[in-house]
Design a protein around this motif. Sequence first.
Motif, mmCIF file in Angstrom:
data_model
loop_
_atom_site.group_PDB
_atom_site.id
_atom_site.type_symbol
_atom_site.label_atom_id
_atom_site.label_comp_id
_atom_site.label_asym_id
_atom_site.label_seq_id
_atom_site.Cartn_x
_atom_site.Cartn_y
_atom_site.Cartn_z
ATOM 1 N N MET A 1 -3.274 43.079 -1.154
ATOM 2 C CA MET A 1 -3.974 41.803 -1.313
ATOM 3 C C MET A 1 -5.408 42.043 -1.796
ATOM 4 O O MET A 1 -6.011 43.071 -1.500
ATOM 5 N N LYS A 2 -5.925 41.098 -2.527
ATOM 6 C CA LYS A 2 -7.283 41.210 -3.038
ATOM 7 C C LYS A 2 -8.274 40.612 -2.043
ATOM 8 O O LYS A 2 -8.052 39.536 -1.497
ATOM 9 N N VAL A 3 -9.378 41.325 -1.817
ATOM 10 C CA VAL A 3 -10.419 40.839 -0.924
ATOM 11 C C VAL A 3 -11.363 39.907 -1.689
ATOM 12 O O VAL A 3 -11.898 40.275 -2.733
ATOM 13 N N ASP A 4 -11.520 38.703 -1.184
ATOM 14 C CA ASP A 4 -12.485 37.751 -1.739
ATOM 15 C C ASP A 4 -12.987 36.897 -0.582
ATOM 16 O O ASP A 4 -12.513 35.791 -0.351
ATOM 17 N N LYS A 5 -13.948 37.440 0.142
ATOM 18 C CA LYS A 5 -14.445 36.767 1.343
ATOM 19 C C LYS A 5 -15.047 35.405 1.021
ATOM 20 O O LYS A 5 -14.845 34.442 1.766
ATOM 21 N N GLU A 6 -15.773 35.322 -0.071
ATOM 22 C CA GLU A 6 -16.423 34.058 -0.406
ATOM 23 C C GLU A 6 -15.403 32.963 -0.691
ATOM 24 O O GLU A 6 -15.566 31.809 -0.258
ATOM 25 N N TYR A 7 -14.328 33.307 -1.403
ATOM 26 C CA TYR A 7 -13.262 32.330 -1.656
ATOM 27 C C TYR A 7 -12.631 31.895 -0.336
ATOM 28 O O TYR A 7 -12.431 30.697 -0.085
ATOM 29 N N CYS A 8 -12.286 32.850 0.503
ATOM 30 C CA CYS A 8 -11.591 32.547 1.757
ATOM 31 C C CYS A 8 -12.445 31.688 2.687
ATOM 32 O O CYS A 8 -11.928 30.788 3.352
ATOM 33 N N MET A 9 -13.745 31.970 2.723
ATOM 34 C CA MET A 9 -14.634 31.156 3.553
ATOM 35 C C MET A 9 -14.640 29.706 3.075
ATOM 36 O O MET A 9 -14.483 28.774 3.867
ATOM 37 N N SER A 10 -14.830 29.514 1.770
ATOM 38 C CA SER A 10 -14.874 28.159 1.231
ATOM 39 C C SER A 10 -13.536 27.452 1.388
ATOM 40 O O SER A 10 -13.481 26.257 1.721
ATOM 41 N N SER A 11 -12.446 28.182 1.163
ATOM 42 C CA SER A 11 -11.114 27.590 1.292
ATOM 43 C C SER A 11 -10.854 27.138 2.715
ATOM 44 O O SER A 11 -10.339 26.033 2.946
ATOM 45 N N PHE A 12 -11.217 27.949 3.688
ATOM 46 C CA PHE A 12 -10.998 27.552 5.079
ATOM 47 C C PHE A 12 -11.796 26.306 5.422
ATOM 48 O O PHE A 12 -11.287 25.393 6.082
ATOM 49 N N LEU A 13 -13.031 26.251 4.984
ATOM 50 C CA LEU A 13 -13.856 25.083 5.296
ATOM 51 C C LEU A 13 -13.295 23.817 4.648
ATOM 52 O O LEU A 13 -13.313 22.745 5.247
ATOM 53 N N MET A 14 -12.779 23.929 3.438
ATOM 54 C CA MET A 14 -12.245 22.767 2.739
ATOM 55 C C MET A 14 -10.886 22.330 3.267
ATOM 56 O O MET A 14 -10.620 21.140 3.434
ATOM 57 N N TYR A 15 -10.007 23.319 3.538
ATOM 58 C CA TYR A 15 -8.593 23.015 3.788
ATOM 59 C C TYR A 15 -8.045 23.504 5.129
ATOM 60 O O TYR A 15 -6.879 23.241 5.438
ATOM 61 N N ARG A 16 -8.832 24.256 5.888
ATOM 62 C CA ARG A 16 -8.378 24.896 7.135
ATOM 63 C C ARG A 16 -7.308 25.952 6.883
ATOM 64 O O ARG A 16 -6.569 26.322 7.800
ATOM 65 N N THR A 17 -7.211 26.439 5.666
ATOM 66 C CA THR A 17 -6.256 27.489 5.336
ATOM 67 C C THR A 17 -6.748 28.212 4.088
ATOM 68 O O THR A 17 -7.689 27.766 3.433
ATOM 69 N N ILE A 18 -6.097 29.327 3.773
ATOM 70 C CA ILE A 18 -6.413 30.061 2.555
ATOM 71 C C ILE A 18 -5.478 29.550 1.467
ATOM 72 O O ILE A 18 -4.270 29.798 1.507
ATOM 73 N N ALA A 19 -6.028 28.823 0.509
ATOM 74 C CA ALA A 19 -5.199 28.170 -0.507
ATOM 75 C C ALA A 19 -4.437 29.170 -1.366
ATOM 76 O O ALA A 19 -3.286 28.937 -1.738
ATOM 77 N N ASP A 20 -5.060 30.289 -1.684
ATOM 78 C CA ASP A 20 -4.411 31.345 -2.468
ATOM 79 C C ASP A 20 -3.939 32.430 -1.512
ATOM 80 O O ASP A 20 -4.740 33.194 -0.984
ATOM 81 N N GLU A 21 -2.643 32.509 -1.290
ATOM 82 C CA GLU A 21 -2.124 33.444 -0.282
ATOM 83 C C GLU A 21 -2.185 34.897 -0.727
ATOM 84 O O GLU A 21 -1.796 35.799 0.030
ATOM 85 N N ASN A 22 -2.686 35.172 -1.930
ATOM 86 C CA ASN A 22 -2.852 36.547 -2.392
ATOM 87 C C ASN A 22 -4.241 37.095 -2.076
ATOM 88 O O ASN A 22 -4.530 38.247 -2.383
#
Length: 349
Positions: free
Chosen positions: A1-22
């Motif tokens: 899996m690719k690490v993208d902490k900034e994406y995951c942080m924003s995704s969790f705040l927006m959707y309560r989940t990681i929108a891109d499961e990769n």
Amino acid sequence: MKVDKEYCMSSFLMYRTIADENLTFANGIKPNIYQYQERFPIYNSEQLEKYLKQRVGEVTKNGKAALALSGGIDSAILAKFMPEGSTAYTFRCVVPGVAVKDESKKAAKIAKECGLKHKIVEITWQDMERYASELMLSKGAPIHSIEIQIYKAALQAKTDGFEKLIFGESADCIYGGLNQLLSKDWLFGEFIDRYSFVIPWKVLKKPKLILEPYMEYEKNGYVDVHKFMYNFFFRESVGSYDNACNLAGIDFVAPYAETVFSKELDYDRVRNGENKYVVREIFKRLYDTEQIPEKLPMPRPVNEWLKDWKGPTREEFLENCVIGLNGDQKWLVYILEKFLNLINEKGDN
């Protein structure tokens, strides 16, 4: 899996989940994203009632299944199909010195009418702190506040000798119960503002705008809210229950979530006060009353619990970013910071 902490942080705040499961927060962390199961197509209330009754009968035949019972109609319908003498658990959150929403009295009446043993599972802030880390490690991501309640109830059911816990989860998003979100035709930009739980640039120093989940359901500048709810939101919501029950070592059973409404939703009925009309029809057949219990979200007094929290201190967050946020929004920021600290403690980056 690719690490993208900034994406995951924003995704969790927006959707309560990681929108891109990769993508993941850090090396060594794998988000446990709920995977869709095949769902049974439903066209009317009679068909849904038959499916629910049959499914509950299958799950309870060995006496090793209990029911999570709220004060609403979804679990009340399932209660009618439980064998007499079965156990039903109701969550009750506790805030010392403060009266908060409590469904246990309504649930007790339903349990009595259906001949069920009724047990209360009390949830305190100490439970929220006690169980959060292990649930996040299991999920590989921050958690919804309801997961701790589900987990504690599942642990109690496991201790009481049960192997399965039945929930009324997903009836709202599948059958048009979220009437506020379905109250109008939402333009794309309007729905982003309405649905996104926390806008990332209000909280994070390096936010990302993640629109793909909305774009998938956009047509002519509007969002198909019902399809968005029973697909994207469904995965996030069910994933909270699935993670908590799996960690507790008990099977998660959600008969409504095993179905999908295959007719076009009648928006006029929903907007004229008949939200979740297919489920309402079943309730009226099973219960001798015209009064439909008020729809309440699972009790979680985060407004009271986080009233005095000053906000995150990690460098990823803006100072004073929780000013003006409600309790549910504060929880997402609070638990995100807690998860980032947990990652650091594990030595992942």
